[in-house]
Scaffold this motif. Structure first.
Motif, PDB file in Angstrom:
ATOM      1  N   GLN A  69       0.718  42.609  -3.104  1.00 37.68           N
ATOM      2  CA  GLN A  69      -0.431  42.090  -3.782  1.00 37.68           C
ATOM      3  C   GLN A  69       0.004  40.281  -3.250  1.00 37.68           C
ATOM      4  OE1 GLN A  69      -1.675  42.517  -7.677  1.00 37.68           O
ATOM      5  NE2 GLN A  69      -3.880  41.074  -7.968  1.00 37.68           N
ATOM      6  N   SER A  70       0.944  39.823  -3.126  1.00 38.42           N
ATOM      7  CA  SER A  70       1.023  38.466  -3.138  1.00 38.42           C
ATOM      8  C   SER A  70       0.984  38.175  -1.883  1.00 38.42           C
ATOM      9  CB  SER A  70       2.360  38.347  -3.762  1.00 38.42           C
ATOM     10  OG  SER A  70       3.458  38.756  -2.563  1.00 38.42           O
ATOM     11  N   HIS A  71       1.177  37.070  -1.344  1.00 39.11           N
ATOM     12  CA  HIS A  71       0.967  36.079  -0.513  1.00 39.11           C
ATOM     13  C   HIS A  71       2.098  35.719   0.861  1.00 39.11           C
ATOM     14  CE1 HIS A  71      -3.819  35.969  -0.895  1.00 39.11           C
ATOM     15  NE2 HIS A  71      -3.569  34.956  -1.565  1.00 39.11           N
ATOM     16  N   LYS A  72       1.800  35.807   1.583  1.00 42.08           N
ATOM     17  CA  LYS A  72       2.890  35.855   2.357  1.00 42.08           C
ATOM     18  C   LYS A  72       3.761  33.594   2.189  1.00 42.08           C
ATOM     19  CE  LYS A  72       1.659  38.681   5.870  1.00 42.08           C
ATOM     20  NZ  LYS A  72       1.291  38.922   7.282  1.00 42.08           N
TER      21      LYS A  72
ATOM     22  N   CYS B 277       1.725  34.740  10.105  1.00 44.84           N
ATOM     23  CA  CYS B 277       0.831  35.481   9.749  1.00 44.84           C
ATOM     24  C   CYS B 277      -0.558  35.308  10.406  1.00 44.84           C
ATOM     25  CB  CYS B 277       0.303  34.484   8.737  1.00 44.84           C
ATOM     26  SG  CYS B 277       0.188  32.650   9.731  1.00 44.84           S
ATOM     27  N   GLU B 278      -1.938  35.639  10.577  1.00 47.95           N
ATOM     28  CA  GLU B 278      -2.497  35.517  11.530  1.00 47.95           C
ATOM     29  C   GLU B 278      -4.461  34.758  10.533  1.00 47.95           C
ATOM     30  OE1 GLU B 278      -4.095  39.991  12.981  1.00 47.95           O
ATOM     31  OE2 GLU B 278      -1.539  40.366  13.304  1.00 47.95           O
TER      32      GLU B 278
ATOM     33  N   CYS C 231      -2.442  28.056   5.037  1.00 43.17           N
ATOM     34  CA  CYS C 231      -1.849  27.474   6.021  1.00 43.17           C
ATOM     35  C   CYS C 231      -1.049  28.233   7.049  1.00 43.17           C
ATOM     36  CB  CYS C 231      -1.726  26.007   5.840  1.00 43.17           C
ATOM     37  SG  CYS C 231      -2.372  24.767   5.808  1.00 43.17           S
ATOM     38  N   CYS C 232      -2.229  28.882   8.129  1.00 41.77           N
ATOM     39  CA  CYS C 232      -1.352  29.928   9.106  1.00 41.77           C
ATOM     40  C   CYS C 232      -1.508  29.256  10.819  1.00 41.77           C
ATOM     41  CB  CYS C 232      -2.477  31.344   9.145  1.00 41.77           C
ATOM     42  SG  CYS C 232      -1.678  32.548   9.989  1.00 41.77           S
ATOM     43  N   VAL C 233      -0.730  28.672  10.784  1.00 43.36           N
ATOM     44  CA  VAL C 233      -0.721  27.720  12.015  1.00 43.36           C
ATOM     45  C   VAL C 233       0.229  27.573  13.135  1.00 43.36           C
ATOM     46  CG1 VAL C 233      -2.574  25.762  11.338  1.00 43.36           C
ATOM     47  CG2 VAL C 233       0.605  25.835  11.114  1.00 43.36           C
ATOM     48  N   THR C 234       0.242  27.955  14.075  1.00 46.53           N
ATOM     49  CA  THR C 234       1.486  28.001  15.367  1.00 46.53           C
ATOM     50  C   THR C 234       1.673  26.650  14.599  1.00 46.53           C
ATOM     51  OG1 THR C 234       0.183  26.417  16.861  1.00 46.53           O
ATOM     52  CG2 THR C 234       0.033  28.683  17.227  1.00 46.53           C
ATOM     53  N   ASN C 235       3.588  26.923  15.296  1.00 50.16           N
ATOM     54  CA  ASN C 235       4.583  25.871  14.428  1.00 50.16           C
ATOM     55  C   ASN C 235       5.808  25.751  15.615  1.00 50.16           C
ATOM     56  OD1 ASN C 235       6.194  28.235  14.835  1.00 50.16           O
ATOM     57  ND2 ASN C 235       7.042  27.387  12.447  1.00 50.16           N
TER      58      ASN C 235
ATOM     59  N   LYS D 236       1.487  33.086  15.099  1.00 54.07           N
ATOM     60  CA  LYS D 236       1.210  31.740  13.955  1.00 54.07           C
ATOM     61  C   LYS D 236       2.070  31.798  12.421  1.00 54.07           C
ATOM     62  CE  LYS D 236      -3.231  30.911  14.821  1.00 54.07           C
ATOM     63  NZ  LYS D 236      -4.563  31.260  14.391  1.00 54.07           N
ATOM     64  N   PHE D 237       2.530  31.087  12.262  1.00 52.45           N
ATOM     65  CA  PHE D 237       3.432  31.015  10.651  1.00 52.45           C
ATOM     66  C   PHE D 237       2.706  30.379   9.456  1.00 52.45           C
ATOM     67  CE2 PHE D 237       6.065  31.720  13.774  1.00 52.45           C
ATOM     68  CZ  PHE D 237       7.142  32.453  13.911  1.00 52.45           C
ATOM     69  N   CYS D 238       2.722  30.520   8.247  1.00 51.06           N
ATOM     70  CA  CYS D 238       2.409  30.055   6.801  1.00 51.06           C
ATOM     71  C   CYS D 238       3.203  28.841   7.043  1.00 51.06           C
ATOM     72  CB  CYS D 238       2.828  31.111   5.919  1.00 51.06           C
ATOM     73  SG  CYS D 238       2.025  32.376   5.944  1.00 51.06           S
ATOM     74  N   THR D 239       2.587  27.975   6.827  1.00 54.14           N
ATOM     75  CA  THR D 239       3.199  25.929   6.612  1.00 54.14           C
ATOM     76  C   THR D 239       2.411  25.659   5.269  1.00 54.14           C
ATOM     77  OG1 THR D 239       1.542  25.439   8.788  1.00 54.14           O
ATOM     78  CG2 THR D 239       3.653  26.380   9.364  1.00 54.14           C
ATOM     79  N   PRO D 240       3.299  24.532   4.824  1.00 52.10           N
ATOM     80  CA  PRO D 240       2.716  23.714   3.290  1.00 52.10           C
ATOM     81  C   PRO D 240       1.740  22.973   4.461  1.00 52.10           C
ATOM     82  CG  PRO D 240       4.871  23.213   4.966  1.00 52.10           C
ATOM     83  CD  PRO D 240       4.796  24.555   5.524  1.00 52.10           C
TER      84      PRO D 240
END
Length: 155
Positions: free
Chosen positions: A27-30, A36-37, A46-50, A56-60
């Motif tokens: 149930q939790s978020h990544k 992520c997508e 935030c899900c962006v390319t890094n 894409k990845f989760c970023t702060p």
């Protein structure tokens, strides 16, 4: 009694897990750094390319709660200023390919310009900012500025 046992089991499981008919679903978020997508998949939102990799990845988020995508460092090919960390995307030769380059100490993004002697159509194409015809029938060329006031005059 069996339903009381299930309720006790649900109560003892971590809040991040959900039990449904014998299946365990997350149930939790990544977290930061996980693939992520969509923004909704991430704790940070935030899900962006890094990197150059399209994954894409989760970023702060920033302190202003923006999701900033990765930007290319100097030397990488680009199509627009916004793609570069320096916010400066210009050509560096006669070729049409553009590259991320550093800004000047005055924070200017100065494009490459043609050297003296190169054919040109406009003053802005030349390093000297001087593009003129050497006579009435010749094509325009970049020439150095001349005279006491460094004017754009024919040689």
């Amino acid at each position: 009694m069996a339903s009381a046992g299930r309720l006790l089991l649900l109560y003892l499981l971590p809040a991040t897990l959900l039990v449904t008919w014998g299946k365990v679903l997350r149930q939790s978020h990544k977290g930061i750094g996980e693939a992520c997508e969509e923004h909704t998949e991430c704790q940070s939102g935030c899900c962006v390319t890094n990197s150059l990799n399209p994954q894409k990845f989760c970023t702060p988020q920033t302190i202003f709660q923006y999701c900033l995508p990765w930007q290319k460092p100097n030397g990488h090919t680009c199509h627009a200023h916004s793609e570069c960390q320096s916010d400066c995307c210009v050509t560096n030769s006669y070729r049409l390919q553009m590259y991320c380059t550093a800004k000047t100490i005055f924070l200017q993004c100065i494009p490459w310009r043609k050297p003296n002697g190169a054919p040109c159509m406009d003053h802005s194409e030349c390093r000297s900012k001087c593009c003129i015809r050497l006579n009435e029938v010749s094509p325009r060329h970049c020439i150095p500025r001349s005279g006491i006031l460094l004017q754009c005059l024919p040689l």
